[in-house]
Design a protein around this motif. Structure first.
Motif, PDB file in Angstrom:
ATOM      1  N   ILE A  10      -2.128  -9.829   6.661  1.00 37.00           N
ATOM      2  CA  ILE A  10      -1.742  -8.976   7.773  1.00 37.00           C
ATOM      3  C   ILE A  10      -0.532  -9.626   8.440  1.00 37.00           C
ATOM      4  CG2 ILE A  10      -2.422  -7.971   9.979  1.00 37.00           C
ATOM      5  CD1 ILE A  10      -5.373  -8.333   9.033  1.00 37.00           C
ATOM      6  N   ILE A  11       0.576  -8.887   8.506  1.00 43.04           N
ATOM      7  CA  ILE A  11       1.778  -9.375   9.183  1.00 43.04           C
ATOM      8  C   ILE A  11       1.980  -8.468  10.391  1.00 43.04           C
ATOM      9  CG2 ILE A  11       4.221  -9.950   8.966  1.00 43.04           C
ATOM     10  CD1 ILE A  11       3.783  -9.937   5.877  1.00 43.04           C
ATOM     11  N   ASP A  12       1.604  -8.968  11.559  1.00 45.19           N
ATOM     12  CA  ASP A  12       1.588  -8.137  12.756  1.00 45.19           C
ATOM     13  C   ASP A  12       1.503  -9.048  13.982  1.00 45.19           C
ATOM     14  OD1 ASP A  12       0.782  -6.173  14.823  1.00 45.19           O
ATOM     15  OD2 ASP A  12       0.372  -4.868  13.116  1.00 45.19           O
ATOM     16  N   ASN A  38       2.149 -13.726  12.439  1.00 40.76           N
ATOM     17  CA  ASN A  38       2.515 -12.969  13.626  1.00 40.76           C
ATOM     18  C   ASN A  38       3.926 -12.398  13.609  1.00 40.76           C
ATOM     19  OD1 ASN A  38       0.475 -15.307  15.075  1.00 40.76           O
ATOM     20  ND2 ASN A  38       0.019 -13.156  15.239  1.00 40.76           N
ATOM     21  N   ASN A  39       4.685 -12.735  12.568  1.00 40.81           N
ATOM     22  CA  ASN A  39       6.011 -12.143  12.404  1.00 40.81           C
ATOM     23  C   ASN A  39       6.452 -12.306  10.946  1.00 40.81           C
ATOM     24  OD1 ASN A  39       7.738 -14.652  12.109  1.00 40.81           O
ATOM     25  ND2 ASN A  39       6.817 -15.049  14.109  1.00 40.81           N
ATOM     26  N   GLY A  40       7.501 -11.600  10.604  1.00 45.06           N
ATOM     27  CA  GLY A  40       7.966 -11.617   9.227  1.00 45.06           C
ATOM     28  C   GLY A  40       8.452 -12.973   8.761  1.00 45.06           C
ATOM     29  N   LYS A  41       9.030 -13.771   9.661  1.00 43.10           N
ATOM     30  CA  LYS A  41       9.534 -15.087   9.267  1.00 43.10           C
ATOM     31  C   LYS A  41       8.401 -16.003   8.835  1.00 43.10           C
ATOM     32  CE  LYS A  41      12.598 -18.885  10.294  1.00 43.10           C
ATOM     33  NZ  LYS A  41      12.079 -19.575   9.159  1.00 43.10           N
ATOM     34  N   ASP A  58      -2.979 -18.743  -3.632  1.00 41.20           N
ATOM     35  CA  ASP A  58      -3.084 -18.373  -2.221  1.00 41.20           C
ATOM     36  C   ASP A  58      -2.377 -17.056  -1.907  1.00 41.20           C
ATOM     37  OD1 ASP A  58      -4.381 -20.771  -1.893  1.00 41.20           O
ATOM     38  OD2 ASP A  58      -2.635 -21.824  -1.120  1.00 41.20           O
ATOM     39  N   VAL A  59      -1.554 -16.573  -2.816  1.00 45.26           N
ATOM     40  CA  VAL A  59      -0.779 -15.361  -2.570  1.00 45.26           C
ATOM     41  C   VAL A  59      -1.722 -14.156  -2.520  1.00 45.26           C
ATOM     42  CG1 VAL A  59       0.997 -13.833  -3.494  1.00 45.26           C
ATOM     43  CG2 VAL A  59       1.307 -16.308  -3.601  1.00 45.26           C
ATOM     44  N   PRO A  60      -1.634 -13.372  -1.454  1.00 43.93           N
ATOM     45  CA  PRO A  60      -2.529 -12.219  -1.313  1.00 43.93           C
ATOM     46  C   PRO A  60      -2.193 -11.097  -2.292  1.00 43.93           C
ATOM     47  CG  PRO A  60      -0.883 -12.187   0.400  1.00 43.93           C
ATOM     48  CD  PRO A  60      -0.695 -13.482  -0.336  1.00 43.93           C
ATOM     49  N   GLN A  61      -3.182 -10.284  -2.575  1.00 42.86           N
ATOM     50  CA  GLN A  61      -2.979  -9.135  -3.465  1.00 42.86           C
ATOM     51  C   GLN A  61      -2.541  -7.904  -2.690  1.00 42.86           C
ATOM     52  OE1 GLN A  61      -6.870 -10.389  -4.577  1.00 42.86           O
ATOM     53  NE2 GLN A  61      -6.513  -9.641  -6.649  1.00 42.86           N
ATOM     54  N   VAL A  62      -2.829  -7.886  -1.382  1.00 38.39           N
ATOM     55  CA  VAL A  62      -2.477  -6.745  -0.541  1.00 38.39           C
ATOM     56  C   VAL A  62      -1.854  -7.267   0.752  1.00 38.39           C
ATOM     57  CG1 VAL A  62      -3.360  -4.743   0.735  1.00 38.39           C
ATOM     58  CG2 VAL A  62      -4.357  -5.332  -1.480  1.00 38.39           C
ATOM     59  N   ILE A  63      -0.752  -6.625   1.168  1.00 35.81           N
ATOM     60  CA  ILE A  63      -0.090  -6.950   2.426  1.00 35.81           C
ATOM     61  C   ILE A  63      -0.069  -5.706   3.306  1.00 35.81           C
ATOM     62  CG2 ILE A  63       2.085  -7.609   3.537  1.00 35.81           C
ATOM     63  CD1 ILE A  63       2.809  -9.121   0.947  1.00 35.81           C
ATOM     64  N   PHE A  64      -0.483  -5.881   4.569  1.00 37.99           N
ATOM     65  CA  PHE A  64      -0.340  -4.845   5.586  1.00 37.99           C
ATOM     66  C   PHE A  64       0.750  -5.324   6.539  1.00 37.99           C
ATOM     67  CE2 PHE A  64      -4.865  -4.277   4.356  1.00 37.99           C
ATOM     68  CZ  PHE A  64      -4.781  -2.970   3.901  1.00 37.99           C
ATOM     69  N   LEU A  65       1.879  -4.636   6.558  1.00 37.10           N
ATOM     70  CA  LEU A  65       3.070  -5.071   7.292  1.00 37.10           C
ATOM     71  C   LEU A  65       3.406  -4.136   8.446  1.00 37.10           C
ATOM     72  CD1 LEU A  65       5.720  -6.840   7.453  1.00 37.10           C
ATOM     73  CD2 LEU A  65       6.731  -5.145   5.892  1.00 37.10           C
ATOM     74  N   ASP A  66       3.477  -4.696   9.643  1.00 41.11           N
ATOM     75  CA  ASP A  66       3.935  -3.947  10.811  1.00 41.11           C
ATOM     76  C   ASP A  66       5.462  -3.941  10.810  1.00 41.11           C
ATOM     77  OD1 ASP A  66       3.831  -2.582  13.269  1.00 41.11           O
ATOM     78  OD2 ASP A  66       3.838  -4.446  14.415  1.00 41.11           O
ATOM     79  N   MET A  72      11.355 -11.860  13.297  1.00 44.67           N
ATOM     80  CA  MET A  72      11.772 -11.114  12.097  1.00 44.67           C
ATOM     81  C   MET A  72      10.873  -9.897  11.990  1.00 44.67           C
ATOM     82  SD  MET A  72      11.734 -12.152   8.022  1.00 44.67           S
ATOM     83  CE  MET A  72      13.265 -13.056   7.924  1.00 44.67           C
ATOM     84  N   ASP A  73      11.468  -8.717  12.131  1.00 42.89           N
ATOM     85  CA  ASP A  73      10.655  -7.499  12.086  1.00 42.89           C
ATOM     86  C   ASP A  73      10.324  -7.102  10.647  1.00 42.89           C
ATOM     87  OD1 ASP A  73      12.831  -6.028  11.017  1.00 42.89           O
ATOM     88  OD2 ASP A  73      13.363  -5.164  12.954  1.00 42.89           O
ATOM     89  N   GLY A  74       9.563  -6.036  10.516  1.00 44.35           N
ATOM     90  CA  GLY A  74       9.117  -5.598   9.201  1.00 44.35           C
ATOM     91  C   GLY A  74      10.251  -5.180   8.280  1.00 44.35           C
TER      92      GLY A  74
END
Length: 133
Positions: A10-12, A38-41, A58-66, A72-74
């Motif tokens: 989750i990137i939010d 908490n941010n794109g960076k 450790d790399v996720p299979q699914v990303i939820f990006l705000d 750094m925004d989405g």
């Protein structure tokens, strides 16, 4: 057949949203772990570091990006992540999640080839299940 999602990202910057989504994923057992940035960076730094490792478990299979975040925004994250995604060597489904219902944002996001779909906040439980099961 259900997917075996080991990790979701989750990137939010919205703590209430992060807690809600994390709790849903945990209670419904939709993934084994949840990474939060908490941010794109922060997220981009994580993915760049994963490229330095032999195994990127450790790399996720699914990303939820705000889209709207400080530092750094989405949109900026999508631009930078698209440059390295193919080097990661693991299939990653990326979903833009935003409160914006502006058709320009939706079309812009869907036109980016690494974006699987555009979801409007709040995400419905059925969307989580469709994506993660």
């Amino acid at each position: 057949m259900p997917r075996n999602i080991e990790s979701v990202c989750i990137i939010d910057d919205d703590l209430i949203y992060i807690n809600l989504v994390s709790k849903i994923i945990e209670l419904k057992k939709l993934s084994e772990s949840v990474l939060v940035f908490n941010n794109g960076k922060e997220a981009l730094d994580f993915f760049l570091q994963s490229l330095q490792k032999e195994e990127n478990q450790d790399v996720p299979q699914v990303i939820f990006l705000d889209l709207n975040m400080p530092i750094m925004d989405g949109w900026e994250f999508l631009c930078e992540f698209s440059k390295i995604k193919n080097q990661i060597g693991k299939k990653i489904d990326l979903y833009v999640v935003s409160s914006s219902i502006d058709s320009r944002d939706i079309e812009r996001a869907k036109s980016i080839d690494i974006v699987s779909d555009y979801l409007t906040k709040p995400i419905k439980l059925g969307d989580f299940e469709r994506i993660l099961i």
